[in-house]
Design a protein around this motif. Structure first.
Motif, mmCIF file in Angstrom:
data_model
loop_
_atom_site.group_PDB
_atom_site.id
_atom_site.type_symbol
_atom_site.label_atom_id
_atom_site.label_comp_id
_atom_site.label_asym_id
_atom_site.label_seq_id
_atom_site.Cartn_x
_atom_site.Cartn_y
_atom_site.Cartn_z
ATOM 1 N N ASP A 181 0.937 -1.214 -0.017
ATOM 2 C CA ASP A 181 -0.156 0.247 0.020
ATOM 3 C C ASP A 181 0.944 1.363 0.284
ATOM 4 O O ASP A 181 0.369 2.343 -0.294
ATOM 5 C CB ASP A 181 -0.988 0.013 1.168
ATOM 6 C CG ASP A 181 -2.061 -0.855 0.913
ATOM 7 O OD1 ASP A 181 -2.339 -1.285 -0.272
ATOM 8 O OD2 ASP A 181 -2.926 -1.194 1.997
ATOM 9 N N VAL A 207 -5.009 0.297 -0.955
ATOM 10 C CA VAL A 207 -5.806 -0.509 -1.990
ATOM 11 C C VAL A 207 -6.357 -1.693 -1.195
ATOM 12 O O VAL A 207 -7.239 -2.167 -1.100
ATOM 13 C CB VAL A 207 -5.030 -0.859 -3.125
ATOM 14 C CG1 VAL A 207 -5.669 -1.886 -3.863
ATOM 15 C CG2 VAL A 207 -4.914 0.178 -4.140
ATOM 16 N N TYR A 249 -10.370 1.067 2.315
ATOM 17 C CA TYR A 249 -9.548 0.527 1.139
ATOM 18 C C TYR A 249 -10.460 0.124 -0.297
ATOM 19 O O TYR A 249 -11.733 0.294 0.076
ATOM 20 C CB TYR A 249 -8.618 -0.757 1.776
ATOM 21 C CG TYR A 249 -8.060 -0.390 2.893
ATOM 22 C CD1 TYR A 249 -6.650 -0.138 2.733
ATOM 23 C CD2 TYR A 249 -8.732 -0.649 4.315
ATOM 24 C CE1 TYR A 249 -5.819 0.227 4.060
ATOM 25 C CE2 TYR A 249 -7.652 -0.359 5.343
ATOM 26 C CZ TYR A 249 -6.511 -0.044 5.095
ATOM 27 O OH TYR A 249 -5.524 0.197 6.346
ATOM 28 N N ASP A 250 -9.725 -0.321 -1.004
ATOM 29 C CA ASP A 250 -10.637 -0.510 -2.242
ATOM 30 C C ASP A 250 -10.684 -2.084 -2.217
ATOM 31 O O ASP A 250 -11.694 -2.514 -2.893
ATOM 32 C CB ASP A 250 -9.675 -0.432 -3.647
ATOM 33 C CG ASP A 250 -9.463 1.203 -3.837
ATOM 34 O OD1 ASP A 250 -10.331 1.946 -3.235
ATOM 35 O OD2 ASP A 250 -8.509 1.596 -4.607
ATOM 36 N N LYS A 251 -9.957 -3.017 -1.766
ATOM 37 C CA LYS A 251 -10.382 -4.266 -1.589
ATOM 38 C C LYS A 251 -10.217 -4.726 -0.228
ATOM 39 O O LYS A 251 -9.336 -4.706 0.645
ATOM 40 C CB LYS A 251 -9.037 -5.023 -1.893
ATOM 41 C CG LYS A 251 -8.860 -4.842 -3.626
ATOM 42 C CD LYS A 251 -7.808 -5.716 -4.221
ATOM 43 C CE LYS A 251 -7.740 -5.385 -5.853
ATOM 44 N NZ LYS A 251 -9.015 -5.807 -6.549
ATOM 45 N N TYR A 300 -19.022 -4.327 1.045
ATOM 46 C CA TYR A 300 -19.399 -3.975 -0.177
ATOM 47 C C TYR A 300 -20.990 -3.418 -0.259
ATOM 48 O O TYR A 300 -21.726 -3.748 0.602
ATOM 49 C CB TYR A 300 -19.479 -4.988 -1.236
ATOM 50 C CG TYR A 300 -17.990 -5.457 -1.620
ATOM 51 C CD1 TYR A 300 -17.099 -4.235 -2.417
ATOM 52 C CD2 TYR A 300 -17.716 -6.604 -1.636
ATOM 53 C CE1 TYR A 300 -15.819 -4.586 -2.776
ATOM 54 C CE2 TYR A 300 -16.309 -6.969 -2.218
ATOM 55 C CZ TYR A 300 -15.496 -6.017 -2.761
ATOM 56 O OH TYR A 300 -14.180 -6.226 -3.243
ATOM 57 N N VAL A 349 -19.219 -1.927 -5.288
ATOM 58 C CA VAL A 349 -18.471 -1.115 -4.994
ATOM 59 C C VAL A 349 -18.031 -1.162 -3.359
ATOM 60 O O VAL A 349 -18.965 -1.485 -2.574
ATOM 61 C CB VAL A 349 -19.109 0.210 -5.259
ATOM 62 C CG1 VAL A 349 -19.126 0.170 -6.676
ATOM 63 C CG2 VAL A 349 -20.238 0.620 -4.792
ATOM 64 N N PRO A 350 -17.011 -0.656 -3.125
ATOM 65 C CA PRO A 350 -16.529 -0.842 -1.599
ATOM 66 C C PRO A 350 -17.101 0.147 -0.976
ATOM 67 O O PRO A 350 -17.743 1.281 -1.308
ATOM 68 C CB PRO A 350 -15.022 -0.347 -1.432
ATOM 69 C CG PRO A 350 -14.496 -0.420 -3.083
ATOM 70 C CD PRO A 350 -15.590 -0.346 -3.819
ATOM 71 N N LYS A 402 -16.988 2.205 2.141
ATOM 72 C CA LYS A 402 -16.097 2.791 3.111
ATOM 73 C C LYS A 402 -16.652 3.589 4.246
ATOM 74 O O LYS A 402 -17.778 4.226 4.237
ATOM 75 C CB LYS A 402 -15.101 3.726 2.345
ATOM 76 C CG LYS A 402 -14.295 3.015 1.145
ATOM 77 C CD LYS A 402 -13.351 3.842 0.522
ATOM 78 C CE LYS A 402 -12.626 3.283 -0.518
ATOM 79 N NZ LYS A 402 -11.551 3.936 -1.141
#
Length: 238
Positions: free
Chosen positions: A78, A84, A117-119, A204, A212-213, A215
């Motif tokens: 990261d 990510v 994060y994205d994942k 998600y 989509v995440p 957050k």
């Protein structure tokens, strides 16, 4: 005399060792090979000093690595590509409450994590380090409520806690409950692929028919249902 001495010199393919070394280092390929060899020696010495003495015996032991999935990217990735991949965290700072009613002990554990994060995380592990807890004839049962940043919640369990480590997302119960949540909230069926963990899908949401995440702060409320007075005494002593 010099001719006789040269005839007695040790040679390989007509060259002395010193001539071989000189010829080797005169080329760029030889210099690169020497550098790689030195790096290999340094890494080997470092591994010998740093790795535990029993490393060879645990290398192929799945139980040893269950809290460190083999396909997880390193934490430093990261720092190169940005936030990510969710980094591995250990939740030790949590609220703890014990109540007993009608012969059942209710142990409530509450904690929050901020997902940015994205994942998302691949798995959530429930770790119980006291073997007297999960080896009882009637092990505790766990229910989890996940409060999400968008105001929705996902209820998981009940799950029996009958081993030191319980992987949350791979249980058939949790997979079914996460699929049901997406079906009720977003009218999407079988969102969790067969054979996969449901844990990432806790983080998600659905936008224009795509995952989509989601957050923000997540709150986890874990309730352990304990059917033995022994556990209450063990908790008070630890």
């Amino acid at each position: 005399m010099d001719v006789a001495k040269k005839q007695r010199e040790f040679r390989i393919l007509g060259m002395t060792p010193s001539e071989i070394v000189k010829e080797f280092f005169s080329s760029s390929v030889g210099k690169v090979a020497a550098a790689l060899f030195i790096i290999l020696v340094v890494v080997s010495i470092y591994a010998l000093i740093v790795l535990p003495p029993n490393f060879a015996s645990v290398w192929n032991n799945p139980k040893y690595w269950e809290l460190n999935p083999q396909y997880a990217p390193p934490a430093w990735i990261d720092s190169i590509i940005g936030p990510v991949y969710s980094q591995q965290i250990y939740v030790n700072n949590y609220a703890f409450n014990v109540q007993r009613q009608n012969g059942i002990t209710y142990i409530t554990v509450t904690f929050s994590v901020n997902y940015e994060y994205d994942k998302p995380w691949n798995e959530i592990f429930i770790v119980v380090n006291n073997p007297a807890i999960y080896s009882m004839s009637q092990p505790p049962v766990l229910s989890i409520t996940v409060y999400r940043p968008d105001g929705s919640k996902i209820m998981l369990g009940p799950l029996p806690i009958n081993s030191r480590v319980t992987a949350l997302g791979i249980t058939s119960e949790v997979v079914s409950q996460v699929n049901l949540f997406y079906n009720d909230e977003y009218h999407m069926s079988s969102i969790v692929p067969t054979g996969s963990s449901a844990t990432p899908y806790l983080f998600y949401t659905v936008d224009d028919g795509k995952l989509v995440p989601l957050k923000g702060p997540y709150q986890f409320v874990l309730v352990f249902y304990v059917f033995s007075q022994i556990l209450l005494l063990l908790i008070g002593m630890t």
